[in-house]
Design a protein around this motif. Structure first.
Motif, short mmCIF file in Angstrom:
data_model
loop_
_atom_site.label_atom_id
_atom_site.label_comp_id
_atom_site.label_asym_id
_atom_site.label_seq_id
_atom_site.Cartn_x
_atom_site.Cartn_y
_atom_site.Cartn_z
N LYS A 14 -6.38 15.56 -14.17
CA LYS A 14 -6.57 14.83 -12.85
C LYS A 14 -8.07 15.50 -12.17
O LYS A 14 -8.20 16.60 -12.94
CB LYS A 14 -5.67 15.79 -11.68
CG LYS A 14 -4.13 15.91 -12.49
CD LYS A 14 -3.16 14.62 -11.88
CE LYS A 14 -3.96 14.86 -10.78
NZ LYS A 14 -2.85 13.52 -9.53
N ILE A 15 -8.45 14.93 -11.73
CA ILE A 15 -9.62 14.84 -11.17
C ILE A 15 -9.17 15.45 -9.89
O ILE A 15 -8.78 14.77 -9.22
CB ILE A 15 -9.97 13.47 -11.32
CG1 ILE A 15 -10.75 13.11 -12.69
CG2 ILE A 15 -12.33 13.65 -10.65
CD1 ILE A 15 -11.45 11.67 -13.19
N ILE A 53 -14.51 6.95 -9.12
CA ILE A 53 -13.81 9.05 -10.03
C ILE A 53 -13.28 10.33 -8.78
O ILE A 53 -12.13 9.91 -8.93
CB ILE A 53 -15.08 9.85 -10.43
CG1 ILE A 53 -15.98 9.15 -11.69
CG2 ILE A 53 -14.54 11.07 -10.22
CD1 ILE A 53 -17.36 9.58 -11.75
N TYR A 54 -12.85 9.72 -7.32
CA TYR A 54 -12.67 10.37 -6.50
C TYR A 54 -11.90 9.68 -6.48
O TYR A 54 -10.70 10.52 -6.15
CB TYR A 54 -14.31 9.78 -5.67
CG TYR A 54 -12.75 10.34 -3.88
CD1 TYR A 54 -13.58 11.25 -3.23
CD2 TYR A 54 -12.41 9.58 -2.90
CE1 TYR A 54 -13.22 11.81 -2.41
CE2 TYR A 54 -11.84 9.87 -1.82
CZ TYR A 54 -11.93 10.85 -1.09
OH TYR A 54 -11.95 11.86 0.07
N ASN A 55 -11.00 8.29 -6.38
CA ASN A 55 -9.91 7.74 -6.31
C ASN A 55 -9.12 8.34 -7.86
O ASN A 55 -8.20 7.45 -7.89
CB ASN A 55 -10.16 6.34 -6.06
CG ASN A 55 -10.22 6.65 -4.75
OD1 ASN A 55 -9.73 6.89 -3.79
ND2 ASN A 55 -11.62 5.83 -4.57
N GLU A 56 -10.10 8.41 -8.48
CA GLU A 56 -9.20 8.60 -10.09
C GLU A 56 -9.00 7.22 -11.21
O GLU A 56 -7.70 7.37 -11.42
CB GLU A 56 -8.07 9.90 -10.10
CG GLU A 56 -8.26 11.15 -9.53
CD GLU A 56 -7.17 12.06 -10.29
OE1 GLU A 56 -6.68 12.18 -10.92
OE2 GLU A 56 -6.05 12.36 -8.81
N LEU A 57 -9.45 6.56 -10.56
CA LEU A 57 -9.75 4.73 -11.57
C LEU A 57 -10.68 5.06 -12.53
O LEU A 57 -10.60 4.40 -13.05
CB LEU A 57 -9.84 3.80 -10.34
CG LEU A 57 -9.00 4.09 -8.97
CD1 LEU A 57 -9.99 3.15 -7.73
CD2 LEU A 57 -7.94 3.51 -9.15
N ASN A 111 -19.73 2.92 -6.16
CA ASN A 111 -18.94 2.50 -7.19
C ASN A 111 -18.45 3.83 -7.19
O ASN A 111 -17.31 3.61 -8.01
CB ASN A 111 -19.07 1.03 -7.08
CG ASN A 111 -19.34 -0.10 -5.66
OD1 ASN A 111 -19.57 -0.10 -4.98
ND2 ASN A 111 -19.77 -0.65 -6.47
N THR A 112 -19.42 4.19 -8.44
CA THR A 112 -18.40 4.46 -9.69
C THR A 112 -18.20 6.28 -8.93
O THR A 112 -16.68 7.05 -9.44
CB THR A 112 -20.20 5.83 -10.31
OG1 THR A 112 -20.62 4.09 -10.98
CG2 THR A 112 -19.45 6.20 -11.53
#
Length: 76
Positions: free
Chosen positions: A3-4, A34-38, A29-30
């Motif tokens: 989990k991030i 990462i924020y949205n755990e994609l 975008n990066t």
């Protein structure tokens, strides 16, 4: 699974993703992915920048949560 917790850490500080972009120079975008755990992979240099900007430890940013079903085979 891993989990991030970037969204949680930004929320606690009342920072936006744009604030983190300005502080780290990482592309928007990066950071959003990462924020949205994609993401499937995370660059260690980016993790270092996040930890420095957020003044946190890596274990504040990432958490290992065991999978419900084991995906690795035991050694014989």
């Amino acid at each position: 699974m891993v989990k991030i917790h970037l969204s949680k850490l930004l929320g606690e500080r009342k920072w936006s993703q744009a604030d983190l972009v300005r502080m780290t120079g990482i592309r928007p975008n990066t950071i959003s992915e990462i924020y949205n755990e994609l993401v499937d992979r995370i660059n260690l240099e980016r993790m270092d920048l996040f930890c420095e900007a957020l003044e946190c430890d890596i274990d504040d940013l990432l958490e290992y949560v065991p999978n419900r079903r084991r995906r690795v085979k035991p050694l014989d």
